[in-house]
Enzyme design. Structure first.
Site, PDB file in Angstrom:
ATOM      1  N   CYS A 176     148.767  77.126  52.193  1.00 32.65           N
ATOM      2  CA  CYS A 176     148.360  77.226  50.784  1.00 32.65           C
ATOM      3  C   CYS A 176     148.374  78.665  50.288  1.00 32.65           C
ATOM      4  CB  CYS A 176     146.962  76.631  50.619  1.00 32.65           C
ATOM      5  SG  CYS A 176     146.340  76.672  48.926  1.00 32.65           S
ATOM      6  N   CYS A 227     147.372  72.455  45.174  1.00 33.52           N
ATOM      7  CA  CYS A 227     146.466  72.136  46.274  1.00 33.52           C
ATOM      8  C   CYS A 227     147.162  71.103  47.151  1.00 33.52           C
ATOM      9  CB  CYS A 227     145.145  71.594  45.747  1.00 33.52           C
ATOM     10  SG  CYS A 227     143.995  71.091  47.057  1.00 33.52           S
ATOM     11  N   GLN A 262     134.707  57.031  51.303  1.00 38.18           N
ATOM     12  CA  GLN A 262     135.185  58.104  52.167  1.00 38.18           C
ATOM     13  C   GLN A 262     136.478  58.693  51.603  1.00 38.18           C
ATOM     14  OE1 GLN A 262     133.894  59.628  54.691  1.00 38.18           O
ATOM     15  NE2 GLN A 262     132.245  58.303  55.379  1.00 38.18           N
ATOM     16  N   ASP A 299     124.036  55.587  57.549  1.00 34.78           N
ATOM     17  CA  ASP A 299     125.031  56.610  57.186  1.00 34.78           C
ATOM     18  C   ASP A 299     124.468  57.444  56.037  1.00 34.78           C
ATOM     19  OD1 ASP A 299     127.267  58.134  56.752  1.00 34.78           O
ATOM     20  OD2 ASP A 299     128.559  56.485  56.097  1.00 34.78           O
ATOM     21  N   CYS A 348     127.543  63.016  58.491  1.00 29.29           N
ATOM     22  CA  CYS A 348     128.479  64.062  58.062  1.00 29.29           C
ATOM     23  C   CYS A 348     127.890  65.442  58.319  1.00 29.29           C
ATOM     24  CB  CYS A 348     128.832  63.900  56.588  1.00 29.29           C
ATOM     25  SG  CYS A 348     127.414  63.985  55.474  1.00 29.29           S
TER      26      CYS A 348
END
Length: 473
Positions: A76, A178, A304, A403, A430
């Site tokens: 990038c 991106c 997700q 979760d 996460c």
């Protein structure tokens, strides 16, 4: 008279020795630990200290004397300025090793619980164009790079569409391309920017709280559908008409968009879960598919962001749950019911709980469109919903799947889980640090028997982790 600050030192000929947390690397100078972004173990560099504490400091590279043999070329053009993909200069195999180590260190150091041998981390199927959702800020304060500032050029165009700069919440780094999402999203974002430039549309000033163009969210799915939500901030007469003209331009330019929405957000922040969205064209949702199931995803829904890897994550959850078809399962923080519906065909009944009411409605729809009749869903704050009375009414769960968000579980939720005495808990996280804290809270009753790290976000330090806990005998 204020005391003159002592200038921060320049550290010369320093060797970067290891990776650290938050995507940084680490070096040691005498007894001082130095944290350095955008560097790789093996680099030899000169460092300018930016922040100094008693036992550590933070520094930036001002000169590379020797590049590490580990380095790879970032894909990038914005690498090193945009803070999103801090490990693009590191081979993916090395990223996975670091994430595996991060999970192990945090569970051991913070959790201080007995741990089994970890399963090898599951790497992402894709390492570019893996995301299904991105958000871009719009600001009248463009971030200028050091090179741009040094050039002395007077930039006439200070409006920008891109990512917020870490540590400068009101400034936006203009993003031209991106690589995290299918390239169509670049075309959509840049077309919105160019139209705003050409028509003289004002960009949002978060400090002054004025300016029309505020934020852009783009989602896509495996079904080929695209969603675009544009946030505006109406300031004066005619702003709504200018906003609608932009929406018409987007609709005509990109017929691929199946859900085109907008909102007038007058709040101090860009969150919109409590706002009413307006559909300009198409639907207020897109569909996602996984393992033969179809999921309705709205603008406010959590899903997700790495679709292909989400299947592997949920497959781990299903395997850890070891369902036989006779179990009552509680799915905490169920979102749009993805995990609940994913495991439902292997369970007797699944109860899903989620804070966002719109997500719960989507969860119910997701069960209906897949012909799933053994799920029920409830909306509300987890610590208020998951109570002893709730469990008395709906039954003691045989298995709990949880979760939670990055902050982990509230103490009240942990306490209620402990009182259920359920045989197995599958904890998806996460944030292994808060997961480790919660594991310590449950350690007297539950033992960690299996750990599976899963990488959902290549080129970043973020990692998901799934832990199976079983009730101690």
């Amino acid at each position: 008279m204020s005391r003159k600050k002592k200038p921060l030192p320049l550290l010369e000929n320093v060797t970067i020795t290891d990776f650290a947390a938050e995507g940084k690397s680490i070096a040691r100078v005498n007894d001082m630990v130095v944290f350095v972004p955008f560097s790789v173990p093996g680099d030899v560099v000169d460092l300018q200290v930016k922040r100094k504490k008693h036992s550590y400091c933070e520094a930036e590279v001002v000169r590379f004397i020797k590049y590490s043999d580990m380095r790879v070329e970032p894909m990038c053009r914005h690498f090193g300025i945009c803070g999103g993909c801090k490990w693009q200069n590191v081979p993916y195999s090395e990223q996975l090793k670091m994430k595996q180590k991060q999970v192990h260190d945090q569970l051991k150091r913070i959790g201080k619980v007995e741990l089994p041998e970890f399963n090898p981390i599951l790497g992402s199927v894709k390492t570019s164009a893996y995301r299904n959702k991105l958000e871009f800020g719009c600001s009248n304060k463009r971030w200028l790079t050091q090179q741009e500032v040094a050039s002395g050029v007077n930039f006439s165009q200070m409006n920008a569409v891109g990512f917020h700069i870490t540590g400068a919440f009101d400034k936006i780094l203009p993003v031209e391309q991106c690589h995290l999402m299918d390239n169509l999203h670049n075309d959509i974002r840049n077309a919105i920017r160019d139209y705003a430039y050409e028509t003289g549309m004002t960009f949002f000033d978060i400090r002054a709280r004025k300016g029309l163009l505020r934020d852009i969210m783009i989602r896509n799915s495996e079904t080929g559908e695209w969603m675009v939500l544009v946030q505006f901030h109406y300031d004066e007469t005619g702003d709504e008409q200018r906003a609608l003209a932009l929406m018409e331009h987007i609709a005509n330019r990109f017929p691929q968009i199946t859900a085109l929405l907008y909102v007038d957000n007058q709040k101090c922040n860009d969150t919109f879960n409590d706002l009413e969205l307006t559909v300009y064209k198409g639907n207020d949702y897109i569909y996602e598919v996984m393992d033969g199931l179809k999921f309705k995803v709205g603008a406010k829904s959590f899903y997700q962001t790495n679709t292909e890897q989400a299947f592997h994550l949920y497959d781990v959850v299903r395997k850890f749950a070891r369902l036989t078809g006779n179990e009552l399962v509680y799915d905490l923080y169920t979102g749009t019911g993805t995990i609940a519906n994913f495991v439902s065909r292997y369970a007797k009944h699944v109860v899903g709980i989620e804070y966002v009411p719109e997500a719960i409605e989507d969860a119910k729809v997701n069960s209906a469109i897949n012909g799933i009749s053994n799920t029920t869903f409830y909306a509300g704050d987890m610590k208020d919903i998951l109570t002893d009375d709730f469990i008395d009414e709906h039954g003691k769960p045989d298995i709990i799947i949880t979760d939670p968000p990055r902050a982990g579980m509230h103490q009240d939720v942990v306490d209620t889980i402990l009182r259920t005495g359920t045989e197995r808990i599958v904890y998806v996280s996460c944030n292994p640090a808060t997961q480790a804290r919660d594991l310590a809270l449950m350690d007297n009753i539950y033992k960690v028997v299996e750990v599976q790290p899963v990488d959902m976000f290549p080129h970043t330090p973020h990692v998901e982790n799934v832990v199976l806990l079983e009730k101690r005998k």
